[in-house]
Design an enzyme around this catalytic site. Structure first.
Site, PDB file in Angstrom:
ATOM      1  N   ALA A 115       0.561  -1.241  -0.026  1.00 25.53           N
ATOM      2  CA  ALA A 115      -0.186  -0.297   0.168  1.00 25.53           C
ATOM      3  C   ALA A 115       0.972   1.440   0.072  1.00 25.53           C
ATOM      4  CB  ALA A 115      -1.014  -0.138   1.187  1.00 25.53           C
ATOM      5  N   PRO A 117       3.245   4.348  -0.842  1.00 24.80           N
ATOM      6  CA  PRO A 117       2.882   5.462   0.343  1.00 24.80           C
ATOM      7  C   PRO A 117       1.581   5.754   0.594  1.00 24.80           C
ATOM      8  CG  PRO A 117       3.556   6.655  -2.078  1.00 24.80           C
ATOM      9  CD  PRO A 117       3.556   5.005  -2.098  1.00 24.80           C
ATOM     10  N   LYS A 120      -2.991   4.812  -3.791  1.00 25.13           N
ATOM     11  CA  LYS A 120      -3.870   4.073  -4.190  1.00 25.13           C
ATOM     12  C   LYS A 120      -4.971   3.757  -2.826  1.00 25.13           C
ATOM     13  CE  LYS A 120      -1.180   1.946  -7.955  1.00 25.13           C
ATOM     14  NZ  LYS A 120       0.150   2.970  -7.653  1.00 25.13           N
ATOM     15  N   ARG A 143       8.005   2.892   5.552  1.00 19.49           N
ATOM     16  CA  ARG A 143       6.987   3.294   4.464  1.00 19.49           C
ATOM     17  C   ARG A 143       5.665   3.153   4.845  1.00 19.49           C
ATOM     18  NH1 ARG A 143       7.725   3.201  -0.824  1.00 19.49           N
ATOM     19  NH2 ARG A 143       6.019   1.795  -1.309  1.00 19.49           N
ATOM     20  N   ASP A 183      -0.726  -4.072  -6.155  1.00 18.15           N
ATOM     21  CA  ASP A 183      -0.082  -3.313  -6.846  1.00 18.15           C
ATOM     22  C   ASP A 183       1.515  -3.578  -6.534  1.00 18.15           C
ATOM     23  OD1 ASP A 183       0.272  -1.015  -8.840  1.00 18.15           O
ATOM     24  OD2 ASP A 183       1.228   0.133  -7.151  1.00 18.15           O
ATOM     25  N   CYS A 236       4.272  -0.948 -12.227  1.00 15.26           N
ATOM     26  CA  CYS A 236       4.583  -0.004 -12.922  1.00 15.26           C
ATOM     27  C   CYS A 236       5.719  -0.030 -13.838  1.00 15.26           C
ATOM     28  CB  CYS A 236       4.790   1.107 -12.062  1.00 15.26           C
ATOM     29  SG  CYS A 236       6.033   0.997 -10.736  1.00 15.26           S
TER      30      CYS A 236
END
Length: 475
Positions: A115, A117, A120, A143, A183, A236
């Site tokens: 999750a 930073p 999203k 983080r 992600d 990404c």
């Protein structure tokens, strides 16, 4: 200036061709384009007008609510008062797509597995109207603290943060979630325009190593997902090893199927062939976002549906909760909440709509429909409402002001002068008699900015320390 490495160039040319490499090199050397996501709790028109006074111009993104491209900036879009107070979040356009594809609502139990930073996570929370149950996990403690900061900044009451290894989270949650976002950490070939340092360390071996982590995270997500539930897997990066090959391996071993998706930005179908190897044809339902085609970052996005049961993970037996989630009517907390409601004139009915956690005098406010009762493993659930002081009253937390701003009617101090606001934002004391003593909510123009304590010495700021270190440009 960092140059595009031979490792990256060779990989791109080998798998995508010379034309793609030429476009990629131009993208790498081009200027990064910023986007923002405006909070649905504020007026987009108001934010656009406010930013225009800073010399910042926004342009709406077609098909994506509250998304705007920054078409003119003076390098201060991350320094405005609106940004500091959480009225908008700086987030790339491509980064907004995975949450849109997952499309949760307030009735779903949702997990953001990787999750930090928090871009999203906060987007998912907004899509859920800050209601229900959203669990955000981050393996790295530093983080995870940034994630906590961003959930506080957005005044989220439907979000709990866990600091855990994602591959092991299934020991806490078996067949639990309706929707999961994975992600995954990746080799970042889609964001080299923003993070040119990727070029210094990138190589195929690291990408292949990351693909193993991605696979394990996705397996964990499948085990935690309910049958019929959905998982969005995104990265990404552009490599096939971290995208198509991960899905191919998953489809071969686990009861999931890929679901068709329509993206609100230009994209291409994922590859179904790797070198001479034919991949599962379902993978064509995944999408690749090519960075220069959307003036943003490169992303891979897919949605999977769990179609049957998986082997259960051995569940950890939790100790009895140190803290309990209780209703407004709980005798141990109701008196404090009633005093708070009377002091700020919110009315008690609004506080009745939430649940609460008392952590040794620190009171946290949680959405009434939060469903996870085993809260020992969480760093935090909900939003800190305030702290019970020696006078047996709740001192309101500045982050919670935003949650109730439109309902506050009493004990509000409105600052009139810009220099007073500057003192407040730096955590100082405004040397002035404001007429009554005690804690106050601070307002400036149309902004509710936090709390302060009024005394005969003046108004002592309680603006959060985490904000004071940031540069804030006022107009």
């Amino acid at each position: 200036m960092i140059e595009l490495s031979e490792n990256i160039s060779s990989y791109i040319e080998k798998h995508f061709g010379k034309g793609y490499l030429k476009s990629y090199a131009e993208y790498f050397n081009d200027e990064y384009k910023s986007f923002v996501r405006i909070s649905p709790t504020v007026s987009s028109e108001k934010i656009i007008s406010n930013l225009r006074m800073y010399g910042i111009e926004l342009e709406a993104v077609a098909g994506i609510t509250n998304a705007f491209k920054v078409i003119q900036d003076k390098n201060i879009v991350g320094k405005t008062l609106d940004f500091i107070l959480g009225s908008y979040y700086i987030q790339s356009l491509s980064s907004m797509i995975p949450a849109i594809v997952l499309n949760p609502n307030e009735n779903d139990v949702v997990l953001d597995l990787c999750a930090a930073p928090g871009s999203k996570t906060t987007q998912l929370a907004e899509m859920m109207n800050n209601k229900g149950t959203l669990i955000a996990n981050e393996i790295a403690l530093d983080r995870a603290r940034i994630l906590l900061f961003n959930t506080e900044k957005q005044s989220l009451v439907n979000t709990g943060v866990i600091n855990s290894k994602g591959e092991l989270l299934g020991k806490h949650f078996n067949d639990y979630f309706d929707k999961i976002l994975v992600d995954a950490p990746c080799s970042a070939l889609g964001i080299t325009q923003k993070k040119g340092e990727v070029s210094n360390w990138w190589n195929t071996k690291k990408a292949e190593g990351l693909s193993e982590i991605q696979y394990r995270l996705l397996v964990s997500a499948i085990k935690m997902c309910k049958v019929g539930g959905e998982i969005v897997y995104s990265t990404c990066t552009l490599t096939l090893e971290e995208n198509e090959l991960v899905l191919d391996k998953i489809l071969d071993k686990y009861p999931v199927e890929l679901v068709d998706i329509n993206l609100p930005v230009k994209s291409k179908p994922a590859f179904t062939k790797y070198a001479d190897e034919e991949l599962n044809p379902q993978i064509s339902k995944a999408h690749r976002i090519v960075p220069w085609e959307v003036s943003s970052e490169g992303f891979f996005v897919s949605r999977l549906k769990k179609v049957s049961d998986t082997e259960k993970t051995e569940k950890i037996k939790h100790q009895e909760n140190l803290y309990r989630i209780v209703s407004y009517e709980n005798k141990g907390i109701k008196t404090y909440l009633d005093k708070l409601a009377d002091y700020y004139g919110t009315g008690k009915s609004i506080l009745e709509k939430y649940k609460y956690i008392d952590r040794k005098g620190d009171i946290y406010i949680v959405d009434a429909d939060w469903k996870c009762s085993e809260i020992n493993q969480f760093m935090r659930v909900g939003l800190k409402l305030g702290t019970i002081d020696k006078r047996e009253t709740i001192q309101l937390n500045s982050f919670a002001v935003k949650l109730f701003s439109n309902l506050l009617t009493k004990n509000i101090v409105e600052l009139k002068e810009r220099n007073e606001l500057e003192v407040y934002l730096k955590g100082g004391t405004i040397k002035k008699d404001f007429g009554s003593y005690g804690q106050k909510v601070i307002k400036y123009n149309d902004y509710f900015v936090g709390t302060a304590v009024s005394s005969k010495e003046g108004l002592k700021s309680q603006f959060p320390r985490t904000f004071r270190t940031q540069e804030i440009v006022l107009i």
